[in-house]
Design a protein around this motif. Structure first.
Motif, PDB file in Angstrom:
ATOM      1  N   THR A  98       0.820  -1.222   0.000  1.00  0.00           N
ATOM      2  CA  THR A  98       0.000   0.000   0.000  1.00  0.00           C
ATOM      3  C   THR A  98       0.851   1.268   0.000  1.00  0.00           C
ATOM      4  O   THR A  98       0.342   2.354  -0.280  1.00  0.00           O
ATOM      5  CB  THR A  98      -0.904   0.007   1.242  1.00  0.00           C
ATOM      6  N   SER A  99       2.130   1.141   0.296  1.00  0.00           N
ATOM      7  CA  SER A  99       2.999   2.314   0.308  1.00  0.00           C
ATOM      8  C   SER A  99       4.039   2.216  -0.795  1.00  0.00           C
ATOM      9  O   SER A  99       4.399   1.117  -1.240  1.00  0.00           O
ATOM     10  CB  SER A  99       3.705   2.440   1.671  1.00  0.00           C
ATOM     11  N   LYS A 100       4.531   3.373  -1.217  1.00  0.00           N
ATOM     12  CA  LYS A 100       5.557   3.397  -2.263  1.00  0.00           C
ATOM     13  C   LYS A 100       6.854   2.770  -1.785  1.00  0.00           C
ATOM     14  O   LYS A 100       7.589   2.153  -2.564  1.00  0.00           O
ATOM     15  CB  LYS A 100       5.802   4.833  -2.715  1.00  0.00           C
ATOM     16  N   GLU A 101       7.122   2.905  -0.509  1.00  0.00           N
ATOM     17  CA  GLU A 101       8.351   2.330   0.035  1.00  0.00           C
ATOM     18  C   GLU A 101       8.324   0.800  -0.095  1.00  0.00           C
ATOM     19  O   GLU A 101       9.325   0.187  -0.491  1.00  0.00           O
ATOM     20  CB  GLU A 101       8.500   2.724   1.505  1.00  0.00           C
ATOM     21  N   GLU A 102       7.171   0.213   0.248  1.00  0.00           N
ATOM     22  CA  GLU A 102       7.050  -1.245   0.140  1.00  0.00           C
ATOM     23  C   GLU A 102       7.141  -1.697  -1.318  1.00  0.00           C
ATOM     24  O   GLU A 102       7.800  -2.695  -1.642  1.00  0.00           O
ATOM     25  CB  GLU A 102       5.718  -1.691   0.747  1.00  0.00           C
ATOM     26  N   LYS A 103       6.491  -0.961  -2.203  1.00  0.00           N
ATOM     27  CA  LYS A 103       6.545  -1.304  -3.633  1.00  0.00           C
ATOM     28  C   LYS A 103       7.969  -1.188  -4.156  1.00  0.00           C
ATOM     29  O   LYS A 103       8.431  -2.027  -4.944  1.00  0.00           O
ATOM     30  CB  LYS A 103       5.603  -0.390  -4.420  1.00  0.00           C
ATOM     31  N   HIS A 104       8.666  -0.142  -3.741  1.00  0.00           N
ATOM     32  CA  HIS A 104      10.036   0.062  -4.192  1.00  0.00           C
ATOM     33  C   HIS A 104      10.924  -1.109  -3.801  1.00  0.00           C
ATOM     34  O   HIS A 104      11.701  -1.628  -4.611  1.00  0.00           O
ATOM     35  CB  HIS A 104      10.595   1.358  -3.585  1.00  0.00           C
ATOM     36  N   LYS A 105      10.817  -1.553  -2.561  1.00  0.00           N
ATOM     37  CA  LYS A 105      11.640  -2.678  -2.096  1.00  0.00           C
ATOM     38  C   LYS A 105      11.320  -3.958  -2.867  1.00  0.00           C
ATOM     39  O   LYS A 105      12.234  -4.719  -3.230  1.00  0.00           O
ATOM     40  CB  LYS A 105      11.410  -2.887  -0.596  1.00  0.00           C
ATOM     41  N   ALA A 106      10.041  -4.174  -3.089  1.00  0.00           N
ATOM     42  CA  ALA A 106       9.639  -5.387  -3.796  1.00  0.00           C
ATOM     43  C   ALA A 106      10.199  -5.390  -5.221  1.00  0.00           C
ATOM     44  O   ALA A 106      10.786  -6.392  -5.668  1.00  0.00           O
ATOM     45  CB  ALA A 106       8.122  -5.508  -3.807  1.00  0.00           C
ATOM     46  N   TYR A 127      13.690  -2.636 -12.199  1.00  0.00           N
ATOM     47  CA  TYR A 127      14.395  -1.507 -11.580  1.00  0.00           C
ATOM     48  C   TYR A 127      13.716  -0.172 -11.923  1.00  0.00           C
ATOM     49  O   TYR A 127      13.665   0.747 -11.102  1.00  0.00           O
ATOM     50  CB  TYR A 127      15.858  -1.476 -12.017  1.00  0.00           C
ATOM     51  N   LYS A 128      13.199  -0.063 -13.128  1.00  0.00           N
ATOM     52  CA  LYS A 128      12.479   1.159 -13.506  1.00  0.00           C
ATOM     53  C   LYS A 128      11.234   1.341 -12.633  1.00  0.00           C
ATOM     54  O   LYS A 128      10.931   2.454 -12.186  1.00  0.00           O
ATOM     55  CB  LYS A 128      12.070   1.101 -14.976  1.00  0.00           C
ATOM     56  N   SER A 129      10.523   0.236 -12.376  1.00  0.00           N
ATOM     57  CA  SER A 129       9.339   0.303 -11.503  1.00  0.00           C
ATOM     58  C   SER A 129       9.736   0.684 -10.086  1.00  0.00           C
ATOM     59  O   SER A 129       9.010   1.429  -9.407  1.00  0.00           O
ATOM     60  CB  SER A 129       8.621  -1.051 -11.494  1.00  0.00           C
ATOM     61  N   ALA A 130      10.889   0.185  -9.630  1.00  0.00           N
ATOM     62  CA  ALA A 130      11.362   0.539  -8.289  1.00  0.00           C
ATOM     63  C   ALA A 130      11.658   2.037  -8.205  1.00  0.00           C
ATOM     64  O   ALA A 130      11.287   2.708  -7.227  1.00  0.00           O
ATOM     65  CB  ALA A 130      12.610  -0.274  -7.944  1.00  0.00           C
ATOM     66  N   LEU A 131      12.292   2.588  -9.252  1.00  0.00           N
ATOM     67  CA  LEU A 131      12.636   4.008  -9.250  1.00  0.00           C
ATOM     68  C   LEU A 131      11.398   4.899  -9.363  1.00  0.00           C
ATOM     69  O   LEU A 131      11.411   6.047  -8.894  1.00  0.00           O
ATOM     70  CB  LEU A 131      13.605   4.320 -10.386  1.00  0.00           C
ATOM     71  N   ARG A 132      10.344   4.413  -9.954  1.00  0.00           N
ATOM     72  CA  ARG A 132       9.112   5.195 -10.026  1.00  0.00           C
ATOM     73  C   ARG A 132       8.537   5.420  -8.624  1.00  0.00           C
ATOM     74  O   ARG A 132       7.865   6.428  -8.379  1.00  0.00           O
ATOM     75  CB  ARG A 132       8.080   4.484 -10.897  1.00  0.00           C
ATOM     76  N   ASN A 133       8.796   4.443  -7.750  1.00  0.00           N
ATOM     77  CA  ASN A 133       8.296   4.570  -6.379  1.00  0.00           C
ATOM     78  C   ASN A 133       9.291   5.243  -5.444  1.00  0.00           C
ATOM     79  O   ASN A 133       8.905   5.731  -4.374  1.00  0.00           O
ATOM     80  CB  ASN A 133       7.932   3.191  -5.832  1.00  0.00           C
ATOM     81  N   GLU A 139      21.238   3.048  -5.250  1.00  0.00           N
ATOM     82  CA  GLU A 139      21.568   1.633  -5.456  1.00  0.00           C
ATOM     83  C   GLU A 139      20.714   1.052  -6.590  1.00  0.00           C
ATOM     84  O   GLU A 139      21.227   0.338  -7.453  1.00  0.00           O
ATOM     85  CB  GLU A 139      21.325   0.845  -4.175  1.00  0.00           C
ATOM     86  N   THR A 140      19.429   1.409  -6.594  1.00  0.00           N
ATOM     87  CA  THR A 140      18.549   0.945  -7.668  1.00  0.00           C
ATOM     88  C   THR A 140      18.988   1.529  -8.997  1.00  0.00           C
ATOM     89  O   THR A 140      18.993   0.836 -10.030  1.00  0.00           O
ATOM     90  CB  THR A 140      17.090   1.338  -7.393  1.00  0.00           C
ATOM     91  N   ARG A 141      19.381   2.818  -8.988  1.00  0.00           N
ATOM     92  CA  ARG A 141      19.820   3.465 -10.227  1.00  0.00           C
ATOM     93  C   ARG A 141      21.085   2.795 -10.769  1.00  0.00           C
ATOM     94  O   ARG A 141      21.222   2.591 -11.980  1.00  0.00           O
ATOM     95  CB  ARG A 141      20.081   4.956  -9.955  1.00  0.00           C
ATOM     96  N   TYR A 142      22.007   2.422  -9.878  1.00  0.00           N
ATOM     97  CA  TYR A 142      23.236   1.746 -10.293  1.00  0.00           C
ATOM     98  C   TYR A 142      22.900   0.376 -10.887  1.00  0.00           C
ATOM     99  O   TYR A 142      23.427  -0.013 -11.942  1.00  0.00           O
ATOM    100  CB  TYR A 142      24.172   1.598  -9.084  1.00  0.00           C
ATOM    101  N   ASN A 143      22.027  -0.367 -10.205  1.00  0.00           N
ATOM    102  CA  ASN A 143      21.646  -1.694 -10.709  1.00  0.00           C
ATOM    103  C   ASN A 143      20.952  -1.596 -12.072  1.00  0.00           C
ATOM    104  O   ASN A 143      21.119  -2.469 -12.928  1.00  0.00           O
ATOM    105  CB  ASN A 143      20.709  -2.386  -9.712  1.00  0.00           C
ATOM    106  N   LEU A 144      20.189  -0.528 -12.267  1.00  0.00           N
ATOM    107  CA  LEU A 144      19.520  -0.316 -13.549  1.00  0.00           C
ATOM    108  C   LEU A 144      20.541  -0.144 -14.673  1.00  0.00           C
ATOM    109  O   LEU A 144      20.378  -0.703 -15.770  1.00  0.00           O
ATOM    110  CB  LEU A 144      18.605   0.905 -13.475  1.00  0.00           C
ATOM    111  N   ALA A 145      21.609   0.615 -14.400  1.00  0.00           N
ATOM    112  CA  ALA A 145      22.653   0.822 -15.408  1.00  0.00           C
ATOM    113  C   ALA A 145      23.327  -0.506 -15.766  1.00  0.00           C
ATOM    114  O   ALA A 145      23.587  -0.796 -16.950  1.00  0.00           O
ATOM    115  CB  ALA A 145      23.689   1.826 -14.893  1.00  0.00           C
TER     116      ALA A 145
END
Length: 267
Positions: A98-106, A127-133, A139-145
């Protein structure tokens, strides 16, 4: 009963029911959270993945939408290298969160699992979906690259493999075509050799055509309609000669009538 009193009683009853339902929900949530806490403790202190998984499953059974239980269960699978089940649970957590933080981690952890499975293109989307949240997570941005670079390499590799497959197919087709030509050439050569042999059989040692021998009797020409055959003419002549001889003998016999027959032989 007064209508106002009925409405008042109804409101009190509804409020009381709502309070009871709220208390029941709190009880369920508390129970689910306790199981989640138990699972977390088992993982942190003992690294007991089996018991932790059971605890998280109990949490989900108590409250199917408990995101923490689903998420932690997915992570327990991830740590035990059961990537397919981990991916399924984390995807489930991303939908119940229900929160963006939880969605981001998932989504972030889904990207990590997809990279483990060498599914770089899918990892890029996770990773793009994680960054949207949470656009601030470096760390997510690095993994995306990293995932993008991996996806490009896989794309080039797939293209090279396709080109190699096409080349192999063309080479095989060319080889088959040359083989067919060779077979046809061999067939033509065999036919030419056979024709030559048959031609040689009709020639003598000096290479001259052999005369065909025919041991059969020369065939008599067939008579034309209304004509006698040579054999019929021959038979007819013989019959005439016989008849003429008989006539001559009769004439000679007539001439000799009246002549005395000699009793003595002349010397």
């Amino acid at each position: 009963m007064n209508k106002s009193i009925f409405i008042l009683i109804l409101l009190v009853t509804t409020f009381s029911f709502a309070q009871e339902q709220e208390k029941e929900d709190e009880k369920v949530i508390r129970k689910a959270n306790n199981y989640v806490y138990e699972g977390n403790t088992l993982l942190a202190d003992k690294e007991d993945f089996v018991s932790a998984e059971m605890a998280y499953r109990k949490a989900i059974s108590a409250k199917s939408t408990t995101t923490a239980g689903i998420y932690n269960l997915g992570n327990s699978y991830y740590k035990s290298k059961n990537y397919d089940e981990a991916l399924y649970r984390l995807d489930q957590a991303s939908k119940t969160a229900t929160s963006k933080e939880e969605k981001h981690k998932a989504f972030h952890n889904m990207g990590n699992i997809l990279m483990k499975n060498k599914k770089c293109k899918e990892a890029v989307e996770a990773y793009k979906s994680a960054l949207r949240n949470d656009p601030t997570d470096d760390e997510t941005r690095y993994n995306l690259a990293i995932a993008k670079e991996c996806a490009e390499q896989q794309k080039d590799q797939n293209k090279d493999n396709e080109n190699k497959d096409d080349k192999d197919k063309k080479d095989q087709d060319k080889k088959d075509e040359n083989k067919d030509k060779g077979d046809n050439k061999e067939d033509n050569k065999d036919k030419g050799d056979q024709d030559k042999k048959e031609g040689d059989d009709k020639k003598d040692d000096q290479g001259k055509p052999k005369e065909e021998k025919d041991n059969k009797e020369p065939q008599q020409p067939k008579p034309q309609p209304g004509q006698l055959s040579p054999q019929q003419i021959k038979n007819l002549l013989e019959a005439m000669n016989n008849q003429e001889q008989k006539v001559q003998e009769k004439v000679n016999a007539e001439k000799q009538k009246g002549v005395k027959v000699k009793t003595d032989k002349d010397w």
